[in-house]
Design a protein around this motif. Structure first.
Motif, PDB file in Angstrom:
ATOM      1  N   ARG A   1      -8.387 -28.865  33.038  1.00  0.00           N
ATOM      2  CA  ARG A   1      -8.915 -28.923  31.675  1.00  0.00           C
ATOM      3  C   ARG A   1      -9.735 -27.680  31.318  1.00  0.00           C
ATOM      4  O   ARG A   1     -10.244 -27.571  30.216  1.00  0.00           O
ATOM      5  N   GLY A   2      -9.903 -26.770  32.283  1.00  0.00           N
ATOM      6  CA  GLY A   2     -10.658 -25.549  32.017  1.00  0.00           C
ATOM      7  C   GLY A   2     -12.168 -25.731  32.076  1.00  0.00           C
ATOM      8  O   GLY A   2     -12.920 -24.910  31.570  1.00  0.00           O
ATOM      9  N   GLU A   3     -12.599 -26.813  32.713  1.00  0.00           N
ATOM     10  CA  GLU A   3     -14.035 -27.078  32.837  1.00  0.00           C
ATOM     11  C   GLU A   3     -14.540 -26.432  34.128  1.00  0.00           C
ATOM     12  O   GLU A   3     -14.661 -27.082  35.159  1.00  0.00           O
ATOM     13  N   PHE A   4     -14.848 -25.149  34.045  1.00  0.00           N
ATOM     14  CA  PHE A   4     -15.179 -24.357  35.225  1.00  0.00           C
ATOM     15  C   PHE A   4     -16.351 -24.938  36.012  1.00  0.00           C
ATOM     16  O   PHE A   4     -16.260 -25.156  37.215  1.00  0.00           O
ATOM     17  N   SER A   5     -17.455 -25.191  35.338  1.00  0.00           N
ATOM     18  CA  SER A   5     -18.659 -25.670  36.038  1.00  0.00           C
ATOM     19  C   SER A   5     -18.425 -27.017  36.710  1.00  0.00           C
ATOM     20  O   SER A   5     -18.828 -27.231  37.850  1.00  0.00           O
ATOM     21  N   ARG A   6     -17.763 -27.903  35.996  1.00  0.00           N
ATOM     22  CA  ARG A   6     -17.497 -29.232  36.558  1.00  0.00           C
ATOM     23  C   ARG A   6     -16.543 -29.142  37.756  1.00  0.00           C
ATOM     24  O   ARG A   6     -16.752 -29.803  38.774  1.00  0.00           O
ATOM     25  N   ALA A   7     -15.513 -28.321  37.630  1.00  0.00           N
ATOM     26  CA  ALA A   7     -14.560 -28.160  38.734  1.00  0.00           C
ATOM     27  C   ALA A   7     -15.263 -27.599  39.966  1.00  0.00           C
ATOM     28  O   ALA A   7     -15.058 -28.075  41.086  1.00  0.00           O
TER      29      ALA A   7
ATOM     30  N   SER B   1     -11.190 -21.091  46.537  1.00  0.00           N
ATOM     31  CA  SER B   1     -11.179 -19.624  46.518  1.00  0.00           C
ATOM     32  C   SER B   1     -10.239 -19.097  45.442  1.00  0.00           C
ATOM     33  O   SER B   1     -10.579 -18.153  44.721  1.00  0.00           O
ATOM     34  N   ASN B   2      -9.077 -19.709  45.321  1.00  0.00           N
ATOM     35  CA  ASN B   2      -8.126 -19.299  44.290  1.00  0.00           C
ATOM     36  C   ASN B   2      -8.742 -19.479  42.903  1.00  0.00           C
ATOM     37  O   ASN B   2      -8.610 -18.624  42.028  1.00  0.00           O
ATOM     38  N   PHE B   3      -9.437 -20.574  42.719  1.00  0.00           N
ATOM     39  CA  PHE B   3     -10.116 -20.865  41.464  1.00  0.00           C
ATOM     40  C   PHE B   3     -11.174 -19.801  41.162  1.00  0.00           C
ATOM     41  O   PHE B   3     -11.262 -19.280  40.054  1.00  0.00           O
ATOM     42  N   LEU B   4     -11.956 -19.447  42.172  1.00  0.00           N
ATOM     43  CA  LEU B   4     -12.993 -18.430  41.991  1.00  0.00           C
ATOM     44  C   LEU B   4     -12.394 -17.055  41.702  1.00  0.00           C
ATOM     45  O   LEU B   4     -12.932 -16.292  40.896  1.00  0.00           O
ATOM     46  N   ILE B   5     -11.282 -16.742  42.342  1.00  0.00           N
ATOM     47  CA  ILE B   5     -10.611 -15.463  42.104  1.00  0.00           C
ATOM     48  C   ILE B   5     -10.172 -15.369  40.646  1.00  0.00           C
ATOM     49  O   ILE B   5     -10.335 -14.326  40.001  1.00  0.00           O
ATOM     50  N   LYS B   6      -9.621 -16.460  40.117  1.00  0.00           N
ATOM     51  CA  LYS B   6      -9.194 -16.461  38.719  1.00  0.00           C
ATOM     52  C   LYS B   6     -10.363 -16.205  37.774  1.00  0.00           C
ATOM     53  O   LYS B   6     -10.176 -15.728  36.660  1.00  0.00           O
TER      54      LYS B   6
END
Length: 182
Positions: A4-10, A31-36
């Protein structure tokens, strides 16, 4: 939350999941999420943690290569991509594309030309696998990686561009037929 694009919650849920007994690919996903999100150093920490438990997972080495490439750390990116290829060469064309981008970044044109037969051999094996839809590869993201790879090689070696474009078109057409069947 990530979808859903909720960075902080994810990120919160990733952090809450630390220490799970069967976390499988948690560190890689995180890590993949943080790289993005261009948070490379944090992503690198997660990859290092993951590699302590599974140093032969090509996906971790590929992610490490992506971080180093994005940071312009050519020698480290090259080393990471070489390790990724060692452990998973038959699984993901993204490693090959990353290695090519790294060699371009480092102005290693002679080395790139020397490795071209190996690169094209790997591409031929993927092309054959797509044609036969081995392990449903025609349905995977490797098709798109193949197209990115052929387009990039056509840019780098304009004299051979028609051949690379033809290779890409054939794989694209074959994959499209397989995808329509499914």
């Amino acid at each position: 939350a990530e979808a859903r694009g909720e960075f902080s919650r994810a990120l919160l849920w990733y952090d809450e999941s630390q220490g799970a007994w069967f976390d499988r690919d948690l560190q890689l996903s995180r890590s993949n999420f943080l790289i993005k999100k261009n948070r490379y150093e944090e992503g690198l920490i997660g990859i290092e943690e993951y590699l302590k438990r599974n140093a032969e997972d090509y996906r971790a080495w590929k992610l490490k290569g992506e971080i180093f490439l994005a940071q312009g750390r050519g020698e480290e990116a090259r080393s990471a991509y070489e390790r990724a290829l060692l452990f998973g060469k038959e699984n993901d064309l993204g490693m090959l594309r990353g290695l090519i981008e790294t060699l371009v970044l480092m102005d290693e044109w002679e080395l790139l030309r020397d490795r071209l037969p190996e690169i094209e051999g790997q591409m031929q094996r993927f092309k054959d696998a797509v044609r036969q839809n081995t392990h449903f590869i025609a349905l995977s993201s490797n098709v798109e990686e193949y197209l990115l790879l052929t387009n990039r090689l056509a840019e780098i070696f304009p004299k051979d561009a028609p051949r690379y474009q033809l290779m890409g078109a054939r794989v694209d057409r074959t994959a499209e037929r397989e995808r329509i069947k499914v």
